[in-house]
Design an enzyme around this catalytic site. Structure first.
Site, PDB file in Angstrom:
ATOM      1  CG  PHE A 304      -1.838   1.124   1.409  1.00 39.81           C
ATOM      2  CD1 PHE A 304      -2.196   1.930   0.342  1.00 39.81           C
ATOM      3  CD2 PHE A 304      -2.386   1.396   2.647  1.00 39.81           C
ATOM      4  CE1 PHE A 304      -3.066   2.993   0.501  1.00 39.81           C
ATOM      5  CE2 PHE A 304      -3.264   2.463   2.831  1.00 39.81           C
ATOM      6  CZ  PHE A 304      -3.606   3.256   1.754  1.00 39.81           C
ATOM      7  CB  CYS A 305       0.993   4.299   0.121  1.00 39.66           C
ATOM      8  SG  CYS A 305       1.619   5.997   0.025  1.00 39.66           S
ATOM      9  CB  VAL A 306       5.815   4.450   0.819  1.00 45.20           C
ATOM     10  CG1 VAL A 306       7.318   4.226   0.826  1.00 45.20           C
ATOM     11  CG2 VAL A 306       5.503   5.911   0.565  1.00 45.20           C
ATOM     12  N   GLY A 308       3.974  -0.346  -1.292  1.00 41.83           N
ATOM     13  CA  GLY A 308       3.979  -0.995  -2.603  1.00 41.83           C
ATOM     14  C   GLY A 308       5.280  -0.778  -3.337  1.00 41.83           C
ATOM     15  CG  LEU A 332      -3.932  -1.783  -2.232  1.00 43.24           C
ATOM     16  CD1 LEU A 332      -4.564  -1.912  -0.849  1.00 43.24           C
ATOM     17  CD2 LEU A 332      -4.936  -2.158  -3.317  1.00 43.24           C
TER      18      LEU A 332
END
Length: 579
Positions: A304-306, A308, A332
């Site tokens: 998720f975000c960073v 990812g 995500l």
């Protein structure tokens, strides 16, 4: 070809009673043009400036005539209606002629300022920076932010005989002590008691993270486990706020044996940690541990975000080492291509990155340092200042109100530090030089990074109103992936778009029926093929993930394994550490 002419209007002649009149269009335009010229010789094209000045003078005259009618008591009934801007929507603003005029003048000046900012000649980044700076100033100077000019707050002070002002001062002192503006009643929440409550156990820890395994909620589970890698710039429990909006609990309910990385909140002992340290000791260590605990050769993964970005980097490093541990990868709101980073781009250039490197980076003269969590939290809040800053200044301090409890805003205020070397490397090689997308351009953990070497299928999600990771930038990951690819677009923003449980029946999402191999290279071309569907995107993802989970087997009776025993109950110690 002749360039556009720019002009600075002549100084206006002094009015007979300047204190009684709104500022003239000429004076206003001259002041703004001077300001923009001071920012590096920038100016507004003369024809554009003339149009802005004309519009301002026309609107100011109309507004002033309405104000005179209000003061004389013969204003049309329509002028007593609340202003559309929610900062001035309370009836007290419309009922007070002086306050109403002041609010209208402010809104007129604000619109003109933003129009001027949009009209400045210059490159795109300079224009964006000017617009951002002007927007910050405009939002900060709203009359609603000042007790003396806010009729709603003044009325409350009179009605409470000054009690609201006393409570406001108390709130202000408490927030000064905490170091941030309170966005929710933080006393209501406690990590592990009413947020981050999904049952589980910490089964592994090192100096950078704890690995949590969650207790199965089904008699059978898929043979391949799921590993979540959340961002290290926030606490992981954004994915586990409450039972009814928990991505983690939802995944467990779908029959997946679920593990989550809970990053440690760095202190001075970790200030020298690098990007390589986070990749090697973070997701790579977590992947190998999950494989060892479950006996699965391949596992499903989510970033998720960073998180990812970190996960994809780790999988590329493992691919360079001949390992393909991922059965699937879900990203995500993640950036792999940093060509368009939205509003955050205005903060990044060579000078700003060098400044960070010289102060907290690995080669800083005084040694590496920490990027304080509160600095990050404040930066993100000022990306939406009216919603996340001034709204609470007015409510908390001017009106003496305690903000209502809201789990997401409690999480938002629970900030985390970052090691300087890690942060500086990330800024330079991702945001500034955009090297992750280039095969072989980066060396991480001693390996050349090539995202195309990851063989797993990808599920890529973007949020349509995301101002942190623009959805087109999330889609830009698709061309970098060589295997099977699925893209889903959700409504709303960076957080609310992701945390959208199906039971709520909110928002919508877009999917395309085009086969993976024919997904277009550009996001807008994909959108033309997509169909909007009501409700959450979670079931789409769950259906995609189910076929990659493998056969169903009996759920484990206990967390961990003989080698990796339970250390403590979830959510563990690391997530409770304050910045």
């Amino acid at each position: 070809m002749k360039s556009k002419k720019t002009a600075r209007p002549a100084a206006p002649k002094p009015a007979a009673d300047t204190a009684a009149l709104p500022p003239s269009a000429e004076a206003f335009g001259a002041a703004l043009t001077d300001s923009f010229k001071a920012l590096g010789g920038l100016a507004v094209p003369v024809d554009r400036l003339a149009g802005i000045q004309g519009d301002y003078l026309k609107n100011a005259t109309e507004m002033w005539n309405q104000a005179l009618h209000r003061l004389q008591g013969d204003a049309p009934s329509a002028t007593a209606q609340p202003l559309a801007d929610r900062r001035f929507a309370h009836s007290e603003w419309a009922a007070n002629p002086v306050a109403a005029t002041m609010a209208q003048l402010y809104l007129l000046n604000a619109r003109t300022l933003m129009t001027l900012a949009d009209s400045v000649e210059g490159d795109a980044k300079t224009r964006a920076r000017i617009r951002f700076a002007v927007q910050q100033w405009v939002d900060a100077t709203s009359p609603s932010n000042f007790l003396a000019f806010n009729p709603e707050a003044l009325k409350k002070a009179v009605e409470t005989q000054g009690e609201s002002i006393g409570k406001g001062l108390q709130h202000l002192l408490e927030d000064v002590r905490k170091g941030h503006v309170s966005q929710t009643d933080e006393s209501v929440f406690e990590v592990g008691r009413n947020v981050a409550t999904t049952e589980g156990s910490v089964v592994f820890e090192n100096e950078l993270f704890q690995l949590i395994e969650y207790k199965p909620l089904t008699a059978k589970v898929h043979e391949r486990p799921m590993l979540f890698v959340p961002p290290c710039i926030n606490k992981y429990y954004i994915l586990d706020l409450q039972p009814d909006n928990s991505v983690i609990r939802y995944t467990v309910e779908q029959g997946h044996r679920t593990f989550v990385v809970s990053w440690r909140n760095p202190d001075e002992s970790l200030k020298g940690k690098t990007w390589d340290d986070y990749i090697e000791q973070g997701p790579i260590e977590a992947i190998h541990t999950v494989q060892a605990i479950t006996g699965a050769e391949t596992i499903n993964t989510l970033g998720f975000c960073v998180g990812g970005t970190i996960l994809a980097t780790a999988l590329a490093v493992l691919a360079a080492r001949g390992e393909q541990p991922a059965e699937s990868v879900t990203l995500l709101t993640t950036l792999l291509d940093f060509a368009d980073t939205g509003i955050l781009d205005i903060f990044v250039d060579e000078g700003s990155v060098q400044l960070r490197e010289m102060t907290i980076g690995a080669q800083a003269p005084a040694g590496p340092g920490l990027l304080k969590g509160q600095e990050l939290a404040t930066t993100f809040s000022f990306l939406r200042p009216n919603d996340l800053v001034w709204n609470y200044v007015v409510g908390n301090y001017l009106k003496g109100e305690t903000p209502p409890p809201f789990d997401l805003l409690y999480w938002n205020g629970d900030s985390t530090n970052l090691p300087g070397p890690f942060y500086c490397w990330y800024l330079r090689h991702m945001y500034l030089q955009n090297e992750l997308k280039k095969p072989g351009a980066l060396t991480v953990c001693g390996e050349r990074v090539d995202l195309g070497a990851i063989e797993a299928p990808f599920f890529v999600y973007g949020s349509r109103e995301d101002h942190i990771v623009p959805w087109q930038s999330a889609y830009a990951s698709v061309p970098l992936i060589k295997g099977e690819r699925t893209f889903v677009l959700g409504a709303s923003g960076h957080i609310a778009g992701v945390i959208n449980p199906p039971a709520k029946g909110k928002r919508s999402h877009w999917v395309s029926t085009q086969p993976s191999a024919k997904l277009p290279a550009k996001a807008d071309d994909w959108f033309k093929t997509a169909t909007e569907h009501p409700g959450s995107w979670w079931p789409v993802w769950s259906g995609w993930l189910k076929s990659r989970g493998g056969k169903l087997v009996n759920a484990p009776r206990a967390a961990g394994s003989a080698r990796f025993k339970a250390i403590e109950p979830a959510p563990g110690r690391y997530v409770k550490a304050k910045a």
